[in-house]
Design a protein around this motif. Structure first.
Motif, mmCIF file in Angstrom:
data_model
loop_
_atom_site.group_PDB
_atom_site.id
_atom_site.type_symbol
_atom_site.label_atom_id
_atom_site.label_comp_id
_atom_site.label_asym_id
_atom_site.label_seq_id
_atom_site.Cartn_x
_atom_site.Cartn_y
_atom_site.Cartn_z
ATOM 1 N N PRO A 6 44.009 -14.754 30.217
ATOM 2 C CA PRO A 6 43.539 -14.831 28.667
ATOM 3 C C PRO A 6 42.317 -14.049 28.245
ATOM 4 C CG PRO A 6 43.669 -17.173 29.854
ATOM 5 C CD PRO A 6 44.021 -15.925 30.872
ATOM 6 N N TYR A 7 41.999 -13.273 29.255
ATOM 7 C CA TYR A 7 40.921 -12.439 28.862
ATOM 8 C C TYR A 7 41.553 -10.912 28.792
ATOM 9 C CZ TYR A 7 37.526 -15.736 30.212
ATOM 10 O OH TYR A 7 36.872 -17.117 30.328
ATOM 11 N N SER A 8 42.813 -10.832 28.615
ATOM 12 C CA SER A 8 43.218 -9.438 28.526
ATOM 13 C C SER A 8 43.004 -8.745 27.145
ATOM 14 C CB SER A 8 45.150 -9.680 28.283
ATOM 15 O OG SER A 8 45.401 -10.423 29.501
ATOM 16 N N MET A 9 43.146 -9.550 26.135
ATOM 17 C CA MET A 9 42.773 -9.147 24.612
ATOM 18 C C MET A 9 41.473 -8.501 24.637
ATOM 19 S SD MET A 9 44.480 -8.244 21.759
ATOM 20 C CE MET A 9 43.679 -6.695 21.742
ATOM 21 N N ALA B 198 35.664 -7.673 20.048
ATOM 22 C CA ALA B 198 35.728 -8.052 21.626
ATOM 23 C C ALA B 198 35.053 -9.174 21.901
ATOM 24 C CB ALA B 198 35.294 -6.670 22.348
ATOM 25 N N LEU B 199 33.768 -9.405 21.323
ATOM 26 C CA LEU B 199 33.121 -10.789 21.589
ATOM 27 C C LEU B 199 34.047 -11.896 21.379
ATOM 28 C CD1 LEU B 199 30.503 -12.035 22.949
ATOM 29 C CD2 LEU B 199 29.598 -11.583 20.613
ATOM 30 N N LYS B 200 34.413 -11.948 20.214
ATOM 31 C CA LYS B 200 35.248 -13.138 19.419
ATOM 32 C C LYS B 200 36.531 -13.230 20.565
ATOM 33 C CE LYS B 200 37.547 -14.239 15.074
ATOM 34 N NZ LYS B 200 38.280 -13.735 13.922
ATOM 35 N N MET B 201 37.159 -12.433 21.210
ATOM 36 C CA MET B 201 38.281 -12.512 22.108
ATOM 37 C C MET B 201 37.723 -13.001 23.312
ATOM 38 S SD MET B 201 40.942 -12.158 20.339
ATOM 39 C CE MET B 201 40.120 -12.611 18.875
ATOM 40 N N ARG B 202 36.415 -12.725 23.752
ATOM 41 C CA ARG B 202 35.892 -13.104 24.880
ATOM 42 C C ARG B 202 35.590 -14.758 24.754
ATOM 43 N NH1 ARG B 202 34.503 -11.798 29.689
ATOM 44 N NH2 ARG B 202 35.442 -9.519 29.670
ATOM 45 N N THR C 164 39.353 -21.300 28.698
ATOM 46 C CA THR C 164 39.117 -21.557 30.285
ATOM 47 C C THR C 164 38.268 -22.280 30.776
ATOM 48 O OG1 THR C 164 37.803 -19.365 30.428
ATOM 49 C CG2 THR C 164 40.273 -19.255 30.670
ATOM 50 N N GLY C 165 37.230 -22.645 29.753
ATOM 51 C CA GLY C 165 36.090 -23.669 30.122
ATOM 52 C C GLY C 165 35.009 -22.747 31.043
ATOM 53 N N LYS C 166 35.147 -21.463 30.922
ATOM 54 C CA LYS C 166 34.107 -20.542 31.546
ATOM 55 C C LYS C 166 32.978 -20.127 30.629
ATOM 56 C CE LYS C 166 37.721 -18.739 34.889
ATOM 57 N NZ LYS C 166 38.592 -17.580 35.083
ATOM 58 N N ASN C 167 32.060 -19.472 31.278
ATOM 59 C CA ASN C 167 31.154 -18.931 30.460
ATOM 60 C C ASN C 167 30.810 -17.360 31.087
ATOM 61 O OD1 ASN C 167 29.175 -18.141 28.667
ATOM 62 N ND2 ASN C 167 27.640 -19.336 29.428
ATOM 63 N N THR C 168 31.456 -16.496 30.476
ATOM 64 C CA THR C 168 31.577 -15.117 31.012
ATOM 65 C C THR C 168 30.639 -14.316 30.166
ATOM 66 O OG1 THR C 168 33.442 -14.442 29.665
ATOM 67 C CG2 THR C 168 33.715 -15.362 31.841
ATOM 68 N N ILE C 169 30.121 -14.800 29.263
ATOM 69 C CA ILE C 169 29.123 -13.991 28.324
ATOM 70 C C ILE C 169 27.773 -13.945 28.634
ATOM 71 C CG2 ILE C 169 28.337 -13.570 25.828
ATOM 72 C CD1 ILE C 169 30.862 -15.190 24.929
ATOM 73 N N THR C 170 27.228 -12.768 29.027
ATOM 74 C CA THR C 170 26.061 -12.742 29.930
ATOM 75 C C THR C 170 24.708 -12.285 29.047
ATOM 76 O OG1 THR C 170 26.716 -10.693 30.390
ATOM 77 C CG2 THR C 170 27.079 -12.386 32.294
#
Ligand SMILES: [Zn+2]
Length: 248
Positions: A194-197, A230-234, A241-247
């Protein structure tokens, strides 16, 4: 990605199919999807004839990645990899997709499928067809086709005009954003991260901000909100995914 094909600018166009029986130029209203598709088809044929293909391993990698992806918006797809140092990919309104070897070198499979998905989004959303139509209608080619009353005299005169118009026709932010959404889903639908884009957009953004020369990077950086895309896609991937990858 603004999805412009530089190779189009050097194209000689054959307008025979755009003339009606009386030799008059086709008007805006009369320009059919079939005719625009034909313009696309001839563009690709011209580019194919002029551009060297990448080695077989590139074709095989792309064919493997796109296995099972047969059509978009009812248009049968065909894929080829060009040997080119320019980081670029282009999907045409007729369903032709051309990917440069440099883009394949830059991207892993996940990222590559997202980029191609983005390009296919422009086909699905009919952006590619509209861009080709606009290029034709906005150029002096229409008048020239009428004046010349034929095909042969046009090569090298106003033909550069329409192709330049096409190359310079940038998609709107809305169109790019919609294509990102398409690429996001396309990657997932084909079994990819899902993080491909977002990863592909981040990579392109980094490439352009790093000052590396490539048409794609330059054009990408010309969009002020490329980082936002890019941020919008992240954010979208995080939500899924229920993750939080934005630091930051
Ligand atoms: Zn695009």
């Amino acid at each position: 990605m603004t999805c412009s094909c530089q190779v189009l600018s050097q194209m000689n166009w054959d307008y025979g199919h755009l003339l009606n029986a009386g030799g008059k130029a086709v008007t805006a209203a009369a320009l059919t999807d079939a005719q625009i598709s034909e313009l696309c088809r001839q563009s690709v044929a011209y580019a194919d004839a002029k551009t060297p293909l990448a080695p077989a391993k590139y074709q095989q990698r792309l064919a493997k990645l796109m296995y099972g992806v047969k059509e978009v918006d009812g248009k049968p797809l065909n894929f080829k990899v060009y040997q080119s140092d320019e980081v670029n990919a282009c999907a045409y309104g007729d369903g032709s997709v051309r990917v440069n070897s440099a883009l394949m070198d830059l991207m892993d499979d996940d990222e590559l499928i997202a980029v191609i998905g983005h390009e296919l989004g422009h086909v699905a959303n009919k952006d590619s067809m509209r861009a080709m139509k606009r290029a034709y209608l906005s150029s002096a080619a229409r008048e020239a086709v009428y004046a010349a009353g034929g095909v042969g005299q046009l090569a090298g005169t106003v033909l550069g005009d329409i192709s330049e118009a096409y190359v310079n026709a940038q998609f709107s932010q809305k169109q790019e954003s919609n294509a990102d959404e398409y690429g996001f889903q396309f990657a997932i639908d084909n079994g990819h991260d899902p993080y491909s884009m977002c990863r592909s957009l981040e990579k392109l953004n980094k490439l352009s901000s790093g000052g590396q020369s490539s048409a794609l990077a330059k054009m990408f950086s010309s969009h002020p909100d490329s980082a936002k895309r890019a941020l919008k896609m992240r954010q979208k991937a995080d939500k899924l995914t229920g993750k939080n990858t934005i630091t930051n």
